[in-house]
Scaffold this motif. Structure first.
Motif, PDB file in Angstrom:
ATOM      1  N   THR A  57      -1.774   4.671 -21.257  1.00 13.78           N
ATOM      2  CA  THR A  57      -0.740   5.151 -22.182  1.00 13.78           C
ATOM      3  C   THR A  57       0.411   5.768 -21.407  1.00 13.78           C
ATOM      4  N   GLN A  58       0.087   6.597 -20.421  1.00 19.69           N
ATOM      5  CA  GLN A  58       1.135   7.229 -19.614  1.00 19.69           C
ATOM      6  C   GLN A  58       1.904   6.174 -18.810  1.00 19.69           C
ATOM      7  N   ALA A  59       1.197   5.180 -18.254  1.00 21.00           N
ATOM      8  CA  ALA A  59       1.863   4.109 -17.506  1.00 21.00           C
ATOM      9  C   ALA A  59       2.822   3.345 -18.420  1.00 21.00           C
ATOM     10  N   GLY A  60       2.401   3.091 -19.670  1.00 24.00           N
ATOM     11  CA  GLY A  60       3.287   2.445 -20.645  1.00 24.00           C
ATOM     12  C   GLY A  60       4.493   3.306 -20.957  1.00 24.00           C
ATOM     13  N   THR A  76      12.293   1.408 -32.081  1.00 25.45           N
ATOM     14  CA  THR A  76      10.936   1.351 -31.532  1.00 25.45           C
ATOM     15  C   THR A  76      10.997   0.826 -30.105  1.00 25.45           C
ATOM     16  N   VAL A  77      10.105   1.348 -29.272  1.00 22.79           N
ATOM     17  CA  VAL A  77       9.997   0.880 -27.895  1.00 22.79           C
ATOM     18  C   VAL A  77       8.515   0.904 -27.533  1.00 22.79           C
ATOM     19  N   VAL A  78       8.011  -0.234 -27.060  1.00 18.24           N
ATOM     20  CA  VAL A  78       6.606  -0.359 -26.692  1.00 18.24           C
ATOM     21  C   VAL A  78       6.542  -0.840 -25.250  1.00 18.24           C
ATOM     22  N   GLY A  79       5.767  -0.128 -24.422  1.00 23.78           N
ATOM     23  CA  GLY A  79       5.585  -0.509 -23.026  1.00 23.78           C
ATOM     24  C   GLY A  79       4.143  -0.885 -22.743  1.00 23.78           C
ATOM     25  N   VAL A  80       3.950  -2.025 -22.104  1.00 20.26           N
ATOM     26  CA  VAL A  80       2.616  -2.488 -21.725  1.00 20.26           C
ATOM     27  C   VAL A  80       2.617  -2.675 -20.206  1.00 20.26           C
ATOM     28  N   PRO A  81       1.892  -1.803 -19.471  1.00 17.57           N
ATOM     29  CA  PRO A  81       1.932  -1.873 -18.007  1.00 17.57           C
ATOM     30  C   PRO A  81       1.076  -2.998 -17.442  1.00 17.57           C
ATOM     31  N   ASN A  82       1.485  -3.477 -16.255  1.00 16.95           N
ATOM     32  CA  ASN A  82       0.623  -4.374 -15.488  1.00 16.95           C
ATOM     33  C   ASN A  82      -0.592  -3.579 -15.024  1.00 16.95           C
ATOM     34  N   ALA A  83      -1.655  -4.271 -14.685  1.00 15.23           N
ATOM     35  CA  ALA A  83      -2.887  -3.602 -14.278  1.00 15.23           C
ATOM     36  C   ALA A  83      -2.799  -2.979 -12.888  1.00 15.23           C
ATOM     37  N   ASN A  84      -2.061  -3.612 -11.950  1.00 11.28           N
ATOM     38  CA  ASN A  84      -2.156  -3.202 -10.554  1.00 11.28           C
ATOM     39  C   ASN A  84      -0.859  -2.784  -9.881  1.00 11.28           C
ATOM     40  N   ALA A 113       9.408  -4.154  -7.187  1.00 10.65           N
ATOM     41  CA  ALA A 113      10.115  -4.769  -6.062  1.00 10.65           C
ATOM     42  C   ALA A 113       9.447  -4.375  -4.745  1.00 10.65           C
ATOM     43  N   ALA A 114       9.817  -5.059  -3.670  1.00 10.42           N
ATOM     44  CA  ALA A 114       9.247  -4.792  -2.350  1.00 10.42           C
ATOM     45  C   ALA A 114       9.485  -3.348  -1.912  1.00 10.42           C
ATOM     46  N   ASP A 115      10.599  -2.743  -2.356  1.00  8.15           N
ATOM     47  CA  ASP A 115      10.891  -1.354  -1.987  1.00  8.15           C
ATOM     48  C   ASP A 115      10.253  -0.348  -2.950  1.00  8.15           C
ATOM     49  N   CYS A 116       9.345  -0.831  -3.796  1.00 12.63           N
ATOM     50  CA  CYS A 116       8.573  -0.019  -4.761  1.00 12.63           C
ATOM     51  C   CYS A 116       9.378   0.402  -5.982  1.00 12.63           C
ATOM     52  N   SER A 117      10.614  -0.033  -6.094  1.00 15.72           N
ATOM     53  CA  SER A 117      11.394   0.263  -7.293  1.00 15.72           C
ATOM     54  C   SER A 117      11.007  -0.735  -8.389  1.00 15.72           C
ATOM     55  N   ARG A 118      11.466  -0.465  -9.579  1.00 18.25           N
ATOM     56  CA  ARG A 118      11.275  -1.396 -10.690  1.00 18.25           C
ATOM     57  C   ARG A 118      12.561  -2.182 -10.870  1.00 18.25           C
ATOM     58  N   LYS A 119      12.411  -3.477 -11.154  1.00 21.26           N
ATOM     59  CA  LYS A 119      13.556  -4.357 -11.428  1.00 21.26           C
ATOM     60  C   LYS A 119      13.256  -5.175 -12.671  1.00 21.26           C
ATOM     61  N   ILE A 120      14.267  -5.377 -13.488  1.00 18.99           N
ATOM     62  CA  ILE A 120      14.131  -6.238 -14.652  1.00 18.99           C
ATOM     63  C   ILE A 120      14.307  -7.677 -14.175  1.00 18.99           C
ATOM     64  N   ALA A 137       0.826  -1.192   0.000  1.00 18.22           N
ATOM     65  CA  ALA A 137       0.000   0.000   0.000  1.00 18.22           C
ATOM     66  C   ALA A 137       0.868   1.252   0.000  1.00 18.22           C
ATOM     67  N   ALA A 138       2.109   1.157   0.508  1.00 21.77           N
ATOM     68  CA  ALA A 138       3.002   2.307   0.555  1.00 21.77           C
ATOM     69  C   ALA A 138       3.566   2.643  -0.830  1.00 21.77           C
ATOM     70  N   CYS A 139       3.521   1.711  -1.761  1.00 20.04           N
ATOM     71  CA  CYS A 139       4.016   1.972  -3.106  1.00 20.04           C
ATOM     72  C   CYS A 139       3.040   2.889  -3.827  1.00 20.04           C
ATOM     73  N   PRO A 140       3.569   3.777  -4.655  1.00 21.06           N
ATOM     74  CA  PRO A 140       2.652   4.637  -5.417  1.00 21.06           C
ATOM     75  C   PRO A 140       1.801   3.796  -6.359  1.00 21.06           C
ATOM     76  N   ALA A 141       0.597   4.226  -6.542  1.00 26.54           N
ATOM     77  CA  ALA A 141      -0.300   3.510  -7.451  1.00 26.54           C
ATOM     78  C   ALA A 141       0.188   3.680  -8.885  1.00 26.54           C
ATOM     79  N   ARG A 142      -0.100   2.677  -9.700  1.00 24.30           N
ATOM     80  CA  ARG A 142       0.217   2.773 -11.122  1.00 24.30           C
ATOM     81  C   ARG A 142      -0.593   3.924 -11.706  1.00 24.30           C
ATOM     82  N   ASN A 143      -0.008   4.636 -12.627  1.00 27.52           N
ATOM     83  CA  ASN A 143      -0.710   5.705 -13.319  1.00 27.52           C
ATOM     84  C   ASN A 143      -1.978   5.124 -13.946  1.00 27.52           C
ATOM     85  N   ARG A 144      -3.129   5.735 -13.679  1.00 25.25           N
ATOM     86  CA  ARG A 144      -4.407   5.205 -14.175  1.00 25.25           C
ATOM     87  C   ARG A 144      -4.519   5.329 -15.691  1.00 25.25           C
TER      88      ARG A 144
END
Length: 190
Positions: free
Chosen positions: A50-53, A125-133, A170-177, A40-47
């Motif tokens: 397109t912006q989230a991608g 080209t670069v295409v990003g598809v975000p997770n829903a949650n 990640a658990a610390d709210c960062s993104r990891k590949i 819950a402490a992690c920021p919510a995904r951009n609603r």
């Protein structure tokens, strides 16, 4: 003793068992609540999908630009971008976090020796598809790379590269590949 009643000896044992089950249930509830609070402490995904991608695309491009093994300091960027349980491949060969980093060490040596400071890369080209949650998702990149063999004035080589990237929050709210699948035809032209 009446039928269906439990003697004192067995009642204490049953009471202890119930207490253990209750303690276990409370422990699980506390664990779930703690994990929920952490997430819950992690920021919510951009609603805006397109912006989230686009945010995923920016993360992937920035990470690749920093860990692409043709510049000093790539190792630090590699450690920051990739999860320790990375699943990776380069062309047809599979790698772990450590073995992929070792491969990139060899690539760094080859690129700096072969191109003597003229190696560059970019994206087509670069295409990003975000997770829903959460902040994770999928990114597909295609690009070009090359330079002058032997340095300036040498034979010019310009080739293509592509990558499929899975990014997790990640658990610390960062993104990891967590998955990185790369293919390149650069080795065919050296």
């Amino acid at each position: 003793m009446r039928p269906g009643s439990i003697s004192g000896k067995y009642r204490n044992k049953a009471s202890q068992t119930e207490s253990l089950f209750l303690l276990r249930a409370i422990s699980i509830a506390v664990f779930v609540a703690a994990v929920g609070v952490t997430n819950a402490a992690c920021p919510a995904r951009n609603r805006d999908g397109t912006q989230a991608g686009n945010e995923l695309v920016k993360f992937a491009m920035d990470a690749v630009n920093k860990f692409f093994p043709y510049q000093e300091g790539w190792e630090t960027a590699y450690d920051a971008a990739f999860s320790k349980d990375l699943k990776a491949s380069f062309n047809a060969t599979a790698f772990t976090f450590d073995t992929f980093k070792a491969l990139y060490g060899g690539v760094y040596s080859a690129l700096t020796t072969t191109y003597q400071g003229t190696f560059v890369h970019g994206f087509l080209t670069v295409v990003g598809v975000p997770n829903a949650n959460d902040l994770g998702g999928f990114v597909t990149l295609t690009g070009w790379e090359g330079g002058y063999v032997g340095g300036n004035g040498g034979r010019h080589v310009n080739t293509t590269d592509g990558s499929y990237v899975v990014i997790s929050q990640a658990a610390d709210c960062s993104r990891k590949i967590v998955e990185f699948r790369e293919s390149s035809n650069l080795g065919s032209y050296n």
